[in-house]
Design a protein around this motif. Structure first.
Motif, PDB file in Angstrom:
ATOM      1  N   ASP A  94     -12.565   7.476  -1.737  1.00 27.59           N
ATOM      2  CA  ASP A  94     -12.900   6.055  -1.873  1.00 27.59           C
ATOM      3  C   ASP A  94     -11.653   5.197  -2.087  1.00 27.59           C
ATOM      4  O   ASP A  94     -11.544   4.087  -1.556  1.00 27.59           O
ATOM      5  CB  ASP A  94     -13.864   5.834  -3.044  1.00 27.59           C
ATOM      6  N   ARG A  95     -10.696   5.734  -2.834  1.00 31.44           N
ATOM      7  CA  ARG A  95      -9.540   4.925  -3.230  1.00 31.44           C
ATOM      8  C   ARG A  95      -8.413   4.951  -2.210  1.00 31.44           C
ATOM      9  O   ARG A  95      -7.785   3.927  -1.935  1.00 31.44           O
ATOM     10  CB  ARG A  95      -9.017   5.397  -4.593  1.00 31.44           C
ATOM     11  N   ILE A  96      -8.123   6.126  -1.668  1.00 29.69           N
ATOM     12  CA  ILE A  96      -6.951   6.241  -0.788  1.00 29.69           C
ATOM     13  C   ILE A  96      -7.279   6.846   0.571  1.00 29.69           C
ATOM     14  O   ILE A  96      -6.386   7.069   1.387  1.00 29.69           O
ATOM     15  CB  ILE A  96      -5.829   7.070  -1.466  1.00 29.69           C
ATOM     16  N   GLY A  97      -8.552   7.174   0.791  1.00 32.70           N
ATOM     17  CA  GLY A  97      -8.964   7.632   2.117  1.00 32.70           C
ATOM     18  C   GLY A  97      -8.990   9.124   2.326  1.00 32.70           C
ATOM     19  O   GLY A  97      -9.527   9.596   3.335  1.00 32.70           O
TER      20      GLY A  97
ATOM     21  N   ARG B  47      -5.702  18.259  -6.962  1.00 32.38           N
ATOM     22  CA  ARG B  47      -5.856  18.021  -8.402  1.00 32.38           C
ATOM     23  C   ARG B  47      -6.354  19.252  -9.147  1.00 32.38           C
ATOM     24  O   ARG B  47      -6.165  19.359 -10.355  1.00 32.38           O
ATOM     25  CB  ARG B  47      -6.811  16.852  -8.642  1.00 32.38           C
ATOM     26  N   ILE B  48      -7.049  20.165  -8.449  1.00 31.20           N
ATOM     27  CA  ILE B  48      -7.594  21.359  -9.088  1.00 31.20           C
ATOM     28  C   ILE B  48      -7.100  22.588  -8.341  1.00 31.20           C
ATOM     29  O   ILE B  48      -7.097  22.628  -7.118  1.00 31.20           O
ATOM     30  CB  ILE B  48      -9.134  21.330  -9.095  1.00 31.20           C
ATOM     31  N   HIS B  49      -6.678  23.596  -9.096  1.00 34.62           N
ATOM     32  CA  HIS B  49      -6.169  24.818  -8.482  1.00 34.62           C
ATOM     33  C   HIS B  49      -7.225  25.474  -7.596  1.00 34.62           C
ATOM     34  O   HIS B  49      -8.407  25.529  -7.974  1.00 34.62           O
ATOM     35  CB  HIS B  49      -5.767  25.820  -9.572  1.00 34.62           C
ATOM     36  N   PRO B  50      -6.839  25.985  -6.432  1.00 32.98           N
ATOM     37  CA  PRO B  50      -7.760  26.810  -5.648  1.00 32.98           C
ATOM     38  C   PRO B  50      -8.071  28.083  -6.428  1.00 32.98           C
ATOM     39  O   PRO B  50      -7.235  28.573  -7.197  1.00 32.98           O
ATOM     40  CB  PRO B  50      -6.973  27.113  -4.368  1.00 32.98           C
ATOM     41  N   MET B  51      -9.263  28.605  -6.270  1.00 33.18           N
ATOM     42  CA  MET B  51      -9.702  29.754  -7.064  1.00 33.18           C
ATOM     43  C   MET B  51     -10.189  30.869  -6.164  1.00 33.18           C
ATOM     44  O   MET B  51     -10.605  30.632  -5.030  1.00 33.18           O
ATOM     45  CB  MET B  51     -10.781  29.314  -8.053  1.00 33.18           C
ATOM     46  N   ILE B  52     -10.147  32.080  -6.668  1.00 35.75           N
ATOM     47  CA  ILE B  52     -10.427  33.271  -5.879  1.00 35.75           C
ATOM     48  C   ILE B  52     -11.912  33.602  -5.926  1.00 35.75           C
ATOM     49  O   ILE B  52     -12.514  33.674  -6.992  1.00 35.75           O
ATOM     50  CB  ILE B  52      -9.584  34.460  -6.392  1.00 35.75           C
ATOM     51  N   GLU B  53     -12.508  33.820  -4.741  1.00 35.89           N
ATOM     52  CA  GLU B  53     -13.909  34.201  -4.643  1.00 35.89           C
ATOM     53  C   GLU B  53     -14.072  35.690  -4.960  1.00 35.89           C
ATOM     54  O   GLU B  53     -13.118  36.471  -4.884  1.00 35.89           O
ATOM     55  CB  GLU B  53     -14.428  33.918  -3.231  1.00 35.89           C
ATOM     56  N   VAL B  54     -15.311  36.082  -5.286  1.00 34.04           N
ATOM     57  CA  VAL B  54     -15.590  37.478  -5.645  1.00 34.04           C
ATOM     58  C   VAL B  54     -15.212  38.414  -4.497  1.00 34.04           C
ATOM     59  O   VAL B  54     -14.591  39.458  -4.717  1.00 34.04           O
ATOM     60  CB  VAL B  54     -17.074  37.650  -6.018  1.00 34.04           C
TER      61      VAL B  54
ATOM     62  N   LEU C 236      -3.922  26.106 -17.733  1.00 31.68           N
ATOM     63  CA  LEU C 236      -4.468  26.005 -16.383  1.00 31.68           C
ATOM     64  C   LEU C 236      -4.574  24.581 -15.872  1.00 31.68           C
ATOM     65  O   LEU C 236      -5.217  24.344 -14.845  1.00 31.68           O
ATOM     66  CB  LEU C 236      -5.858  26.659 -16.339  1.00 31.68           C
ATOM     67  N   SER C 237      -3.981  23.627 -16.558  1.00 31.80           N
ATOM     68  CA  SER C 237      -3.991  22.271 -16.016  1.00 31.80           C
ATOM     69  C   SER C 237      -3.081  22.202 -14.787  1.00 31.80           C
ATOM     70  O   SER C 237      -2.261  23.091 -14.546  1.00 31.80           O
ATOM     71  CB  SER C 237      -3.570  21.253 -17.076  1.00 31.80           C
ATOM     72  N   ASN C 238      -3.222  21.144 -14.010  1.00 35.68           N
ATOM     73  CA  ASN C 238      -2.656  21.058 -12.661  1.00 35.68           C
ATOM     74  C   ASN C 238      -1.150  21.330 -12.604  1.00 35.68           C
ATOM     75  O   ASN C 238      -0.339  20.581 -13.159  1.00 35.68           O
ATOM     76  CB  ASN C 238      -2.952  19.666 -12.083  1.00 35.68           C
ATOM     77  N   ALA C 239      -0.785  22.408 -11.918  1.00 39.16           N
ATOM     78  CA  ALA C 239       0.625  22.734 -11.686  1.00 39.16           C
ATOM     79  C   ALA C 239       0.874  22.982 -10.204  1.00 39.16           C
ATOM     80  O   ALA C 239       1.816  23.694  -9.838  1.00 39.16           O
ATOM     81  CB  ALA C 239       1.028  23.953 -12.508  1.00 39.16           C
TER      82      ALA C 239
ATOM     83  N   SER D 298      -0.742  15.299  -7.370  1.00 36.90           N
ATOM     84  CA  SER D 298      -0.576  13.851  -7.400  1.00 36.90           C
ATOM     85  C   SER D 298       0.258  13.438  -8.606  1.00 36.90           C
ATOM     86  O   SER D 298       0.153  14.022  -9.689  1.00 36.90           O
ATOM     87  CB  SER D 298      -1.937  13.157  -7.463  1.00 36.90           C
ATOM     88  N   ALA D 299       1.091  12.419  -8.421  1.00 42.07           N
ATOM     89  CA  ALA D 299       1.908  11.912  -9.526  1.00 42.07           C
ATOM     90  C   ALA D 299       1.146  10.928 -10.399  1.00 42.07           C
ATOM     91  O   ALA D 299       1.624  10.541 -11.467  1.00 42.07           O
ATOM     92  CB  ALA D 299       3.164  11.234  -8.980  1.00 42.07           C
TER      93      ALA D 299
END
Length: 282
Positions: free
Chosen positions: A154-157, A162-169, A210-213, A218-219
Protein backbone atom coordinates in the motif's frame (compact mmCIF):
# COMPACT_ATOMS: atom_id res chain seq x y z
CA UNK A 1 32.52 -12.26 -17.33
CA UNK A 2 30.03 -10.53 -15.04
CA UNK A 3 31.42 -8.83 -11.95
CA UNK A 4 28.96 -10.91 -9.90
CA UNK A 5 30.42 -14.21 -11.10
CA UNK A 6 33.06 -16.30 -9.41
CA UNK A 7 36.30 -15.53 -11.24
CA UNK A 8 37.57 -19.08 -10.87
CA UNK A 9 34.58 -21.27 -11.66
CA UNK A 10 32.31 -18.89 -13.58
CA UNK A 11 29.51 -19.29 -11.03
CA UNK A 12 27.54 -16.58 -9.24
CA UNK A 13 28.59 -16.26 -5.59
CA UNK A 14 26.14 -17.61 -3.00
CA UNK A 15 23.57 -15.15 -1.71
CA UNK A 16 24.38 -13.88 1.76
CA UNK A 17 20.94 -13.89 3.30
CA UNK A 18 21.87 -12.76 6.81
CA UNK A 19 24.04 -9.85 7.92
CA UNK A 20 26.30 -11.68 10.37
CA UNK A 21 27.49 -8.49 12.06
CA UNK A 22 23.89 -7.48 12.71
CA UNK A 23 23.15 -11.00 13.95
CA UNK A 24 26.03 -10.80 16.44
CA UNK A 25 24.64 -7.55 17.86
CA UNK A 26 21.19 -9.12 18.22
CA UNK A 27 22.65 -12.17 19.95
CA UNK A 28 24.52 -9.97 22.44
CA UNK A 29 21.29 -8.10 23.20
CA UNK A 30 19.43 -11.38 23.62
CA UNK A 31 22.01 -12.66 26.11
CA UNK A 32 21.38 -9.61 28.28
CA UNK A 33 17.62 -10.12 28.04
CA UNK A 34 17.94 -13.80 29.01
CA UNK A 35 19.64 -12.81 32.26
CA UNK A 36 16.27 -11.40 33.35
CA UNK A 37 13.97 -14.18 32.15
CA UNK A 38 13.94 -17.40 30.11
CA UNK A 39 12.20 -16.93 26.73
CA UNK A 40 8.84 -18.70 26.60
CA UNK A 41 9.71 -20.36 23.29
CA UNK A 42 12.85 -21.81 24.87
CA UNK A 43 10.87 -23.15 27.83
CA UNK A 44 8.45 -24.87 25.47
CA UNK A 45 11.28 -26.31 23.37
CA UNK A 46 13.24 -27.62 26.34
CA UNK A 47 10.14 -29.36 27.73
CA UNK A 48 9.71 -31.03 24.33
CA UNK A 49 13.42 -31.85 24.12
CA UNK A 50 13.25 -33.59 27.51
CA UNK A 51 10.31 -35.74 26.43
CA UNK A 52 12.06 -36.71 23.20
CA UNK A 53 15.25 -37.73 24.97
CA UNK A 54 13.28 -39.75 27.52
CA UNK A 55 11.55 -41.57 24.66
CA UNK A 56 14.93 -42.51 23.18
CA UNK A 57 15.66 -44.52 26.36
CA UNK A 58 19.41 -44.29 26.02
CA UNK A 59 22.15 -43.06 28.33
CA UNK A 60 24.46 -40.56 26.66
CA UNK A 61 28.04 -40.11 27.81
CA UNK A 62 29.12 -37.04 25.83
CA UNK A 63 26.61 -34.43 24.65
CA UNK A 64 27.11 -31.13 22.89
CA UNK A 65 24.89 -28.06 22.52
CA UNK A 66 25.72 -25.91 19.48
CA UNK A 67 24.46 -22.36 19.16
CA UNK A 68 25.00 -18.76 20.25
CA UNK A 69 23.45 -19.29 23.69
CA UNK A 70 24.55 -21.57 26.52
CA UNK A 71 21.28 -23.14 27.67
CA UNK A 72 22.81 -26.19 29.34
CA UNK A 73 21.59 -25.25 32.83
CA UNK A 74 17.99 -24.87 31.61
CA UNK A 75 18.19 -28.25 29.87
CA UNK A 76 19.76 -30.01 32.84
CA UNK A 77 17.07 -28.64 35.17
CA UNK A 78 14.63 -30.90 33.33
CA UNK A 79 16.78 -33.85 32.36
CA UNK A 80 20.29 -35.18 33.13
CA UNK A 81 21.44 -35.25 29.51
CA UNK A 82 24.96 -36.67 29.81
CA UNK A 83 27.93 -37.03 32.12
CA UNK A 84 29.81 -34.53 29.97
CA UNK A 85 27.86 -31.73 28.29
CA UNK A 86 29.87 -29.34 26.11
CA UNK A 87 28.72 -26.13 24.43
CA UNK A 88 30.11 -24.50 21.30
CA UNK A 89 29.37 -21.06 19.94
CA UNK A 90 27.80 -21.11 16.49
CA UNK A 91 30.88 -19.43 14.98
CA UNK A 92 33.25 -22.14 16.23
CA UNK A 93 34.22 -25.26 14.30
CA UNK A 94 34.43 -28.06 16.87
CA UNK A 95 36.43 -31.22 16.34
CA UNK A 96 34.48 -34.11 14.88
CA UNK A 97 33.52 -37.67 15.81
CA UNK A 98 33.46 -37.11 19.56
CA UNK A 99 29.83 -36.95 20.76
CA UNK A 100 26.94 -39.38 21.04
CA UNK A 101 24.40 -36.53 21.24
CA UNK A 102 24.43 -33.19 19.40
CA UNK A 103 21.67 -30.66 20.17
CA UNK A 104 20.77 -27.42 18.39
CA UNK A 105 17.92 -25.14 19.50
CA UNK A 106 16.56 -22.22 17.45
CA UNK A 107 19.76 -21.80 15.48
CA UNK A 108 19.61 -23.50 12.09
CA UNK A 109 17.03 -21.13 10.59
CA UNK A 110 19.47 -18.20 10.96
CA UNK A 111 22.44 -19.68 9.09
CA UNK A 112 23.78 -18.54 5.74
CA UNK A 113 25.20 -22.01 5.00
CA UNK A 114 22.71 -24.48 6.44
CA UNK A 115 23.90 -27.49 4.44
CA UNK A 116 27.55 -27.06 5.39
CA UNK A 117 26.66 -26.57 9.05
CA UNK A 118 24.54 -29.73 9.05
CA UNK A 119 27.41 -31.76 7.62
CA UNK A 120 29.77 -30.38 10.27
CA UNK A 121 27.28 -31.33 13.00
CA UNK A 122 26.99 -34.81 11.51
CA UNK A 123 30.79 -35.16 11.56
CA UNK A 124 30.79 -34.50 15.31
CA UNK A 125 28.78 -37.66 16.03
CA UNK A 126 30.19 -41.06 16.78
CA UNK A 127 28.52 -43.96 14.92
CA UNK A 128 24.92 -44.36 16.14
CA UNK A 129 25.07 -40.91 17.74
CA UNK A 130 21.92 -38.78 17.84
CA UNK A 131 21.36 -35.36 16.26
CA UNK A 132 18.38 -33.50 17.71
CA UNK A 133 17.47 -29.96 16.71
CA UNK A 134 14.58 -27.52 16.57
CA UNK A 135 14.04 -24.37 14.56
CA UNK A 136 11.38 -21.77 13.85
CA UNK A 137 9.17 -23.30 11.15
CA UNK A 138 7.53 -21.90 8.05
CA UNK A 139 4.05 -21.46 9.54
CA UNK A 140 5.39 -19.01 12.13
CA UNK A 141 4.31 -15.36 11.98
CA UNK A 142 2.07 -15.96 8.95
CA UNK A 143 -0.36 -13.24 10.04
CA UNK A 144 2.39 -10.71 10.67
CA UNK A 145 4.12 -11.53 7.38
CA UNK A 146 0.92 -11.05 5.38
CA UNK A 147 0.15 -7.80 7.21
CA UNK A 148 3.60 -6.35 6.53
CA UNK A 149 3.36 -7.34 2.87
CA UNK A 150 0.03 -5.52 2.62
CA UNK A 151 1.34 -2.41 4.40
CA UNK A 152 4.43 -2.18 2.20
CA UNK A 153 2.41 -2.77 -0.95
CA UNK A 154 0.00 0.00 0.00
CA UNK A 155 2.77 2.43 0.91
CA UNK A 156 5.56 1.79 -1.58
CA UNK A 157 4.07 -0.62 -4.12
CA UNK A 158 5.94 -3.83 -3.16
CA UNK A 159 6.99 -5.82 -0.07
CA UNK A 160 10.34 -5.27 1.65
CA UNK A 161 12.36 -7.90 3.60
CA UNK A 162 11.18 -7.65 7.21
CA UNK A 163 10.80 -11.25 8.43
CA UNK A 164 13.36 -14.03 8.11
CA UNK A 165 12.49 -16.83 5.68
CA UNK A 166 11.81 -20.04 7.59
CA UNK A 167 12.36 -23.72 6.89
CA UNK A 168 9.41 -25.99 6.09
CA UNK A 169 9.08 -29.47 7.61
CA UNK A 170 9.74 -31.17 4.26
CA UNK A 171 12.90 -29.10 3.68
CA UNK A 172 14.11 -29.99 7.18
CA UNK A 173 13.78 -33.69 6.32
CA UNK A 174 15.83 -33.14 3.18
CA UNK A 175 18.55 -31.41 5.20
CA UNK A 176 18.86 -34.50 7.42
CA UNK A 177 19.22 -36.74 4.39
CA UNK A 178 21.74 -34.52 2.64
CA UNK A 179 23.85 -34.43 5.81
CA UNK A 180 24.10 -38.23 5.75
CA UNK A 181 21.98 -38.85 8.86
CA UNK A 182 20.08 -42.12 9.06
CA UNK A 183 16.49 -42.72 10.19
CA UNK A 184 15.56 -39.06 9.62
CA UNK A 185 12.38 -37.85 11.34
CA UNK A 186 10.80 -34.41 11.29
CA UNK A 187 7.63 -33.13 12.95
CA UNK A 188 6.33 -29.82 14.20
CA UNK A 189 4.65 -28.20 17.19
CA UNK A 190 2.09 -25.65 15.97
CA UNK A 191 0.32 -23.23 18.27
CA UNK A 192 -1.06 -19.71 18.41
CA UNK A 193 -0.31 -16.89 20.83
CA UNK A 194 -2.70 -13.97 21.31
CA UNK A 195 -0.79 -10.73 21.81
CA UNK A 196 -2.18 -7.55 23.30
CA UNK A 197 0.69 -5.47 21.92
CA UNK A 198 2.92 -6.01 18.90
CA UNK A 199 5.89 -4.93 21.02
CA UNK A 200 5.43 -8.09 23.11
CA UNK A 201 5.82 -10.18 19.97
CA UNK A 202 8.91 -8.17 19.02
CA UNK A 203 10.27 -8.88 22.50
CA UNK A 204 9.80 -12.64 22.01
CA UNK A 205 11.88 -12.42 18.85
CA UNK A 206 14.55 -10.30 20.52
CA UNK A 207 14.76 -12.80 23.38
CA UNK A 208 16.18 -15.36 20.95
CA UNK A 209 18.16 -12.93 18.79
CA UNK A 210 15.70 -13.41 15.91
CA UNK A 211 14.77 -9.84 15.07
CA UNK A 212 15.44 -8.72 11.49
CA UNK A 213 19.06 -9.24 10.43
CA UNK A 214 18.47 -9.75 6.72
CA UNK A 215 21.13 -8.27 4.49
CA UNK A 216 18.46 -6.50 2.41
CA UNK A 217 16.36 -5.37 5.38
CA UNK A 218 14.53 -2.06 5.27
CA UNK A 219 16.23 0.91 6.92
CA UNK A 220 12.89 2.28 8.11
CA UNK A 221 12.51 1.89 11.90
CA UNK A 222 9.81 -0.66 12.75
CA UNK A 223 8.13 1.50 15.45
CA UNK A 224 6.72 3.72 12.68
CA UNK A 225 4.69 0.72 11.50
CA UNK A 226 3.32 -0.46 14.84
CA UNK A 227 0.02 1.46 14.81
CA UNK A 228 -0.79 0.26 11.30
CA UNK A 229 0.23 -3.34 12.09
CA UNK A 230 -1.94 -3.53 15.19
CA UNK A 231 -4.93 -1.98 13.45
CA UNK A 232 -4.79 -4.62 10.71
CA UNK A 233 -4.02 -7.60 12.96
CA UNK A 234 -6.70 -7.06 15.61
CA UNK A 235 -9.98 -8.87 14.90
CA UNK A 236 -11.68 -6.07 16.89
CA UNK A 237 -10.36 -2.92 18.65
CA UNK A 238 -10.38 -4.52 22.09
CA UNK A 239 -9.27 -8.00 21.00
CA UNK A 240 -5.73 -9.49 21.09
CA UNK A 241 -3.83 -10.30 17.91
CA UNK A 242 -3.54 -14.03 17.04
CA UNK A 243 -0.05 -15.00 15.84
CA UNK A 244 0.90 -18.48 14.63
CA UNK A 245 4.07 -20.23 15.75
CA UNK A 246 5.65 -23.45 14.57
CA UNK A 247 8.62 -25.26 16.10
CA UNK A 248 10.04 -27.83 13.67
CA UNK A 249 11.94 -30.75 15.19
CA UNK A 250 14.64 -32.74 13.39
CA UNK A 251 16.02 -36.10 14.49
CA UNK A 252 18.67 -38.19 12.79
CA UNK A 253 21.32 -40.76 13.66
CA UNK A 254 24.90 -41.18 12.53
CA UNK A 255 24.88 -44.41 10.48
CA UNK A 256 25.79 -47.65 12.25
CA UNK A 257 25.62 -51.34 11.29
CA UNK A 258 23.17 -52.08 14.12
CA UNK A 259 20.49 -49.78 12.66
CA UNK A 260 17.56 -51.18 10.75
CA UNK A 261 18.12 -50.96 6.99
CA UNK A 262 15.41 -50.45 4.36
CA UNK A 263 14.76 -53.41 2.11
CA UNK A 264 16.44 -53.40 -1.28
CA UNK A 265 14.10 -52.94 -4.27
CA UNK A 266 12.67 -56.31 -5.30
CA UNK A 267 13.64 -58.07 -2.06
CA UNK A 268 10.13 -58.16 -0.52
CA UNK A 269 8.79 -61.65 0.18
CA UNK A 270 5.36 -60.87 -1.34
CA UNK A 271 4.31 -58.49 -4.08
CA UNK A 272 2.32 -55.29 -3.56
CA UNK A 273 -0.83 -56.70 -5.23
CA UNK A 274 -0.76 -59.76 -2.99
CA UNK A 275 -0.28 -57.60 0.10
CA UNK A 276 -3.22 -55.36 -0.80
CA UNK A 277 -5.40 -58.39 -1.52
CA UNK A 278 -4.62 -59.85 1.92
CA UNK A 279 -5.70 -56.57 3.53
CA UNK A 280 -8.98 -56.49 1.57
CA UNK A 281 -9.74 -60.09 2.51
CA UNK A 282 -9.50 -59.44 6.27
Amino acid sequence: MSATQDQTHGKAPPTVLFDEQAQALRVDRAKRRQQRATPFLLERAIDDLSERLQDVNRTFSRACLIGPFDWRDQILDRLPVAKRFAQFDYRETPGGDAYDLVISLFHIQSLNTVGGWMQAARAMLIPDGLFLACLIGGISLTELRQTLYAIDTDRIGSPTPRIHPMIEVRAAAQLLGHAGLAIPVTDSDRFAVHYRQIETLAGDLRDLGLSNALTDRSAEPAPRLITDIEARLRPAPDRPMPISWEIVWMTGWAPHDSQQKPLKPGSAKIGLNEALKSIRDR
